[in-house]
Design a protein around this motif. Structure first.
Motif, mmCIF file in Angstrom:
data_model
loop_
_atom_site.group_PDB
_atom_site.id
_atom_site.type_symbol
_atom_site.label_atom_id
_atom_site.label_comp_id
_atom_site.label_asym_id
_atom_site.label_seq_id
_atom_site.Cartn_x
_atom_site.Cartn_y
_atom_site.Cartn_z
ATOM 1 N N GLY A 1 31.882 10.359 -5.257
ATOM 2 C CA GLY A 1 31.896 11.062 -3.892
ATOM 3 C C GLY A 1 33.256 11.761 -3.372
ATOM 4 N N LEU A 2 34.193 11.833 -4.124
ATOM 5 C CA LEU A 2 35.623 12.497 -3.934
ATOM 6 C C LEU A 2 35.478 13.951 -3.766
ATOM 7 C CD1 LEU A 2 38.449 12.304 -3.398
ATOM 8 C CD2 LEU A 2 38.887 12.765 -5.863
ATOM 9 N N VAL A 3 34.405 14.713 -4.523
ATOM 10 C CA VAL A 3 34.249 15.928 -4.337
ATOM 11 C C VAL A 3 33.592 16.125 -3.178
ATOM 12 C CG1 VAL A 3 33.168 18.037 -5.204
ATOM 13 C CG2 VAL A 3 34.467 16.279 -6.849
ATOM 14 N N ASP A 4 32.595 15.388 -2.791
ATOM 15 C CA ASP A 4 31.606 15.508 -1.417
ATOM 16 C C ASP A 4 32.580 15.403 -0.533
ATOM 17 O OD1 ASP A 4 29.470 16.208 -2.961
ATOM 18 O OD2 ASP A 4 28.880 13.887 -3.045
ATOM 19 N N ARG A 5 33.453 14.595 -0.546
ATOM 20 C CA ARG A 5 34.345 14.503 0.567
ATOM 21 C C ARG A 5 35.375 15.508 0.703
ATOM 22 N NH1 ARG A 5 35.119 8.759 -1.593
ATOM 23 N NH2 ARG A 5 37.164 9.476 -2.233
ATOM 24 N N ILE A 6 35.901 16.049 -0.283
ATOM 25 C CA ILE A 6 36.788 17.387 -0.211
ATOM 26 C C ILE A 6 35.937 18.523 0.312
ATOM 27 C CG2 ILE A 6 38.125 19.046 -1.409
ATOM 28 C CD1 ILE A 6 38.848 16.719 -3.227
ATOM 29 N N VAL A 7 34.901 18.628 0.242
ATOM 30 C CA VAL A 7 33.930 19.783 0.640
ATOM 31 C C VAL A 7 33.665 19.493 2.092
ATOM 32 C CG1 VAL A 7 31.697 20.923 0.548
ATOM 33 C CG2 VAL A 7 33.169 20.419 -1.491
ATOM 34 N N LEU A 8 33.770 18.420 2.447
ATOM 35 C CA LEU A 8 32.940 18.034 3.995
ATOM 36 C C LEU A 8 34.498 18.226 4.703
ATOM 37 C CD1 LEU A 8 31.043 16.842 5.893
ATOM 38 C CD2 LEU A 8 31.883 14.466 5.309
ATOM 39 N N ALA A 9 35.653 17.968 4.126
ATOM 40 C CA ALA A 9 36.827 18.198 5.034
ATOM 41 C C ALA A 9 37.227 19.556 5.026
ATOM 42 C CB ALA A 9 37.962 17.350 4.429
ATOM 43 N N ALA A 10 36.797 20.099 4.199
ATOM 44 C CA ALA A 10 36.878 21.796 4.191
ATOM 45 C C ALA A 10 35.969 22.519 4.957
ATOM 46 C CB ALA A 10 36.966 22.306 2.773
ATOM 47 N N ALA A 11 34.840 21.828 5.338
ATOM 48 C CA ALA A 11 34.021 22.700 5.958
ATOM 49 C C ALA A 11 34.207 22.176 7.430
ATOM 50 C CB ALA A 11 32.438 22.049 5.947
ATOM 51 N N LYS A 12 35.047 21.338 7.704
ATOM 52 C CA LYS A 12 35.406 20.672 9.153
ATOM 53 C C LYS A 12 36.632 21.597 9.559
ATOM 54 C CE LYS A 12 33.785 15.981 9.192
ATOM 55 N NZ LYS A 12 33.889 14.717 9.290
ATOM 56 N N LEU A 13 37.293 22.425 8.664
ATOM 57 C CA LEU A 13 38.572 23.155 9.207
ATOM 58 C C LEU A 13 38.028 24.247 10.112
ATOM 59 C CD1 LEU A 13 40.253 23.356 5.634
ATOM 60 C CD2 LEU A 13 41.002 21.989 7.761
ATOM 61 N N PRO A 14 38.801 24.583 10.974
ATOM 62 C CA PRO A 14 38.464 25.855 11.750
ATOM 63 C C PRO A 14 38.459 27.078 10.936
ATOM 64 C CG PRO A 14 40.860 25.204 11.993
ATOM 65 C CD PRO A 14 40.002 24.265 11.225
ATOM 66 N N LYS A 15 37.325 27.836 11.263
ATOM 67 C CA LYS A 15 37.212 29.187 10.562
ATOM 68 C C LYS A 15 37.519 30.278 11.244
ATOM 69 C CE LYS A 15 33.272 27.352 7.843
ATOM 70 N NZ LYS A 15 32.061 27.084 7.784
#
Length: 146
Positions: free
Chosen positions: A77-91
């Motif tokens: 699940g590490l990759v999923d957690r990284i992608v989820l954290a990146a998605a939460k970054l302000p765009k």
């Protein structure tokens, strides 16, 4: 391997030097039981008398153990957690090059833009930097593998 020509049918082996030992260990590996008898005996004598040969032997053994160790895997699940954290970054849209930003807002966006690359770099490098547990085995002696 050098031999005397003093009439002994089998030929008595002269002492092996460290350079020859290093060449043989590179070609034949660190398992001396697989070496030909005429090379194994002088190698064992050299190991008993030379700290440099023992160091070469230990290095070759450590490399073999490291290559035989199972690969290091990222936690589930590490990759999923990284992608989820990146998605939460302000765009934020990139500012045009001719529009200067104030120093405060540019440092905030720069630090936010460095999080994902730093996480991905850590994901790639940390397993490679961690030494295999087999290399840290205390009390490993040459005599066990000979």
């Amino acid at each position: 391997m050098l031999y005397d020509g003093l009439g002994d049918k089998a030929g008595s082996a002269r002492a092996m030097d460290v350079a020859t030992f290093e060449d043989l260990i590179d070609r034949l590996g660190d398992d001396l039981s697989r070496w030909p008898d005429d090379q194994r005996r002088p190698a064992m004598q050299l190991l008993a008398s030379s700290a440099e040969a023992r160091a070469l032997y230990e290095e070759a053994s450590a490399v073999r153990r490291a290559l035989a160790a199972p690969p290091v895997r990222a936690p589930a699940g590490l990759v999923d957690r990284i992608v989820l954290a990146a998605a939460k970054l302000p765009k934020e849209p990139a500012a045009p090059a001719d529009e200067p930003k104030d120093a405060e807002s540019s440092s905030e966006s720069a630090s936010a833009g460095k999080v994902l690359p730093a996480l991905l770099l850590a994901l790639c490098l940390l397993p490679a930097l961690a030494p295999p547990a087999l290399l840290d085995e205390p009390g490993l002696s040459i005599s066990r593998s000979l």
